[in-house]
Structure formats: C-alpha cells, structure tokens
Write a protein that holds these residues in place. Structure first.
Motif, PDB file in Angstrom:
ATOM      1  N   LYS A 208       8.381  -6.618 -13.475  1.00 12.25           N
ATOM      2  CA  LYS A 208       9.367  -6.526 -12.386  1.00 12.25           C
ATOM      3  C   LYS A 208       9.417  -5.121 -11.775  1.00 12.25           C
ATOM      4  N   GLU A 209       9.230  -4.077 -12.589  1.00  9.39           N
ATOM      5  CA  GLU A 209       9.313  -2.709 -12.074  1.00  9.39           C
ATOM      6  C   GLU A 209       8.186  -2.382 -11.094  1.00  9.39           C
ATOM      7  N   TYR A 210       7.172  -3.218 -11.024  1.00 10.56           N
ATOM      8  CA  TYR A 210       6.087  -2.968 -10.071  1.00 10.56           C
ATOM      9  C   TYR A 210       6.510  -3.228  -8.625  1.00 10.56           C
ATOM     10  N   TYR A 211       7.606  -3.981  -8.429  1.00 15.36           N
ATOM     11  CA  TYR A 211       8.146  -4.104  -7.073  1.00 15.36           C
ATOM     12  C   TYR A 211       8.539  -2.716  -6.571  1.00 15.36           C
ATOM     13  N   ASP A 212       9.318  -1.995  -7.373  1.00 12.40           N
ATOM     14  CA  ASP A 212       9.722  -0.641  -6.983  1.00 12.40           C
ATOM     15  C   ASP A 212       8.525   0.292  -6.863  1.00 12.40           C
ATOM     16  N   ALA A 213       7.547   0.130  -7.737  1.00 21.06           N
ATOM     17  CA  ALA A 213       6.350   0.974  -7.663  1.00 21.06           C
ATOM     18  C   ALA A 213       5.633   0.762  -6.331  1.00 21.06           C
ATOM     19  N   ASN A 214       5.513  -0.494  -5.882  1.00 21.60           N
ATOM     20  CA  ASN A 214       4.868  -0.771  -4.603  1.00 21.60           C
ATOM     21  C   ASN A 214       5.686  -0.204  -3.447  1.00 21.60           C
ATOM     22  N   VAL A 215       7.003  -0.360  -3.492  1.00 22.19           N
ATOM     23  CA  VAL A 215       7.869   0.136  -2.421  1.00 22.19           C
ATOM     24  C   VAL A 215       7.848   1.659  -2.363  1.00 22.19           C
ATOM     25  N   HIS A 216       8.085   2.305  -3.504  1.00 22.85           N
ATOM     26  CA  HIS A 216       8.264   3.762  -3.519  1.00 22.85           C
ATOM     27  C   HIS A 216       6.955   4.542  -3.451  1.00 22.85           C
ATOM     28  N   PHE A 217       5.826   3.873  -3.644  1.00 24.49           N
ATOM     29  CA  PHE A 217       4.532   4.532  -3.419  1.00 24.49           C
ATOM     30  C   PHE A 217       4.464   5.071  -1.991  1.00 24.49           C
ATOM     31  N   PHE A 218       5.166   4.417  -1.074  1.00 22.69           N
ATOM     32  CA  PHE A 218       5.094   4.773   0.347  1.00 22.69           C
ATOM     33  C   PHE A 218       6.225   5.690   0.806  1.00 22.69           C
ATOM     34  N   ASP A 219       7.070   6.173  -0.113  1.00 21.37           N
ATOM     35  CA  ASP A 219       8.208   7.006   0.273  1.00 21.37           C
ATOM     36  C   ASP A 219       7.803   8.199   1.125  1.00 21.37           C
ATOM     37  N   ASP A 220       6.751   8.900   0.731  1.00 20.84           N
ATOM     38  CA  ASP A 220       6.342  10.077   1.500  1.00 20.84           C
ATOM     39  C   ASP A 220       5.239   9.774   2.513  1.00 20.84           C
ATOM     40  N   LEU A 221       4.730   8.545   2.505  1.00 26.38           N
ATOM     41  CA  LEU A 221       3.670   8.163   3.454  1.00 26.38           C
ATOM     42  C   LEU A 221       4.231   7.488   4.699  1.00 26.38           C
ATOM     43  N   GLY A 222       5.434   6.916   4.568  1.00 25.86           N
ATOM     44  CA  GLY A 222       5.992   6.159   5.677  1.00 25.86           C
ATOM     45  C   GLY A 222       5.220   4.871   5.864  1.00 25.86           C
ATOM     46  N   SER A 223       5.020   4.487   7.121  1.00 24.08           N
ATOM     47  CA  SER A 223       4.278   3.275   7.442  1.00 24.08           C
ATOM     48  C   SER A 223       3.052   3.670   8.258  1.00 24.08           C
ATOM     49  N   PRO A 224       1.925   3.942   7.576  1.00 24.49           N
ATOM     50  CA  PRO A 224       0.725   4.417   8.278  1.00 24.49           C
ATOM     51  C   PRO A 224       0.138   3.418   9.274  1.00 24.49           C
ATOM     52  N   GLY A 225       0.466   2.131   9.121  1.00 24.55           N
ATOM     53  CA  GLY A 225      -0.026   1.138  10.066  1.00 24.55           C
ATOM     54  C   GLY A 225      -1.448   0.704   9.839  1.00 24.55           C
ATOM     55  N   GLY A 226      -1.885   0.723   8.607  1.00 21.09           N
ATOM     56  CA  GLY A 226      -3.223   0.243   8.280  1.00 21.09           C
ATOM     57  C   GLY A 226      -3.865   1.056   7.181  1.00 21.09           C
ATOM     58  N   ALA A 227      -4.326   0.369   6.151  1.00 20.04           N
ATOM     59  CA  ALA A 227      -4.902   1.033   4.985  1.00 20.04           C
ATOM     60  C   ALA A 227      -6.301   1.556   5.235  1.00 20.04           C
ATOM     61  N   ALA A 228      -7.076   0.876   6.083  1.00 18.42           N
ATOM     62  CA  ALA A 228      -8.485   1.230   6.257  1.00 18.42           C
ATOM     63  C   ALA A 228      -8.665   2.683   6.693  1.00 18.42           C
ATOM     64  N   LYS A 229      -7.799   3.147   7.569  1.00 15.14           N
ATOM     65  CA  LYS A 229      -7.941   4.517   8.069  1.00 15.14           C
ATOM     66  C   LYS A 229      -7.497   5.569   7.052  1.00 15.14           C
ATOM     67  N   MET A 230      -6.762   5.140   6.019  1.00 17.34           N
ATOM     68  CA  MET A 230      -6.254   6.083   5.020  1.00 17.34           C
ATOM     69  C   MET A 230      -7.261   6.387   3.911  1.00 17.34           C
ATOM     70  N   GLY A 231      -8.093   5.401   3.553  1.00 22.26           N
ATOM     71  CA  GLY A 231      -8.981   5.585   2.417  1.00 22.26           C
ATOM     72  C   GLY A 231      -8.170   5.660   1.131  1.00 22.26           C
ATOM     73  N   GLU A 232      -8.775   6.171   0.076  1.00 20.14           N
ATOM     74  CA  GLU A 232      -8.045   6.306  -1.187  1.00 20.14           C
ATOM     75  C   GLU A 232      -7.014   7.419  -1.052  1.00 20.14           C
ATOM     76  N   ILE A 233      -5.805   7.113  -1.456  1.00 23.34           N
ATOM     77  CA  ILE A 233      -4.713   8.077  -1.418  1.00 23.34           C
ATOM     78  C   ILE A 233      -4.652   8.745  -2.790  1.00 23.34           C
ATOM     79  N   ASP A 234      -4.610  10.058  -2.804  1.00 26.73           N
ATOM     80  CA  ASP A 234      -4.777  10.841  -4.026  1.00 26.73           C
ATOM     81  C   ASP A 234      -3.484  10.919  -4.840  1.00 26.73           C
ATOM     82  N   LYS A 235      -2.924   9.748  -5.176  1.00 24.04           N
ATOM     83  CA  LYS A 235      -1.720   9.706  -6.005  1.00 24.04           C
ATOM     84  C   LYS A 235      -1.509   8.284  -6.488  1.00 24.04           C
ATOM     85  N   ASP A 236      -0.566   8.130  -7.390  1.00 23.55           N
ATOM     86  CA  ASP A 236      -0.077   6.836  -7.838  1.00 23.55           C
ATOM     87  C   ASP A 236       1.425   6.959  -8.039  1.00 23.55           C
ATOM     88  N   HIS A 237       2.101   5.832  -8.103  1.00 23.83           N
ATOM     89  CA  HIS A 237       3.517   5.840  -8.463  1.00 23.83           C
ATOM     90  C   HIS A 237       3.606   6.356  -9.897  1.00 23.83           C
TER      91      HIS A 237
END
Length: 108
Positions: free
Chosen positions: A66-95
C-alpha cells in the motif's frame, strides 16, 4: 484514481509497461519505474503486460505494498508534471522507500 507500481519492479525495470502506455506517464527512477498520478489516464494498458505483476489499480494494491501509492505520488514532488517520460530519460533518484530497500533478486 490511478495505477501504482509496487515492489516487484524494484531492480527489474522491465519497461514493457512503458512501451504499452499511450500517454507516456511511466517514469524511470534509478531502481524502479513510477506512474505519474496526474498524467495517468487509468486506461490499464500497463497492468497486463508487467511480467512480475508489479502494477495495480490503486484500490487493488495488496496491503503489503500500500505504501507504494505514496512512493509513486511523492516521487514527483520536486519534478512536478513533466508531461512525458520519454524526454526525461532515467531520473537520478528514487523515493526513499525504494532507495532504502536491499538489492532485490529476480528469477531470470
């Protein structure tokens, strides 16, 4: 509601779900993939193609993950909504939940 990627994805990152996602909302962290909750359109295309059954509809996520819901949500806290993963590539962090896990073994 949205889909959630849980622990079976950690240290696997198969990416079949990325190929299947019509809205490019599955982002790659260092150790697992994450679904952006504001970009996901709840189509469910990702769920059946995951080879390790790591993707769940939010309400159907097993209790132990269940805690992975928060992990998925809060992974984006400092990224905002980039509007597409393809242009981001691998993001150098994890929750922090994922980053703290020991290496995961996967059967090949």
């Amino acid at each position: 509601m949205t889909y959630v990627i849980a622990q079976p994805c950690v240290d696997l990152k198969d990416r079949a779900c990325v190929d299947e996602c019509p809205v490019d909302c599955i982002y790659e962290g260092k150790r697992m993939l994450y679904i952006h909750p504001d970009e996901c359109v709840d189509c469910g295309a990702c769920e059946p193609v995951c080879p390790v059954e790591a993707i769940y509809y939010e309400d159907d996520t097993p209790d132990q993950w269940k805690e992975y819901y928060d992990a998925n949500v809060h992974f984006f806290d400092d990224l905002g909504s980039p509007g597409g993963a393809a242009k981001m590539g691998e993001i150098d962090k994890d929750h922090p939940l994922v980053a703290a896990l020991p290496p995961q073994e996967h059967d090949e």
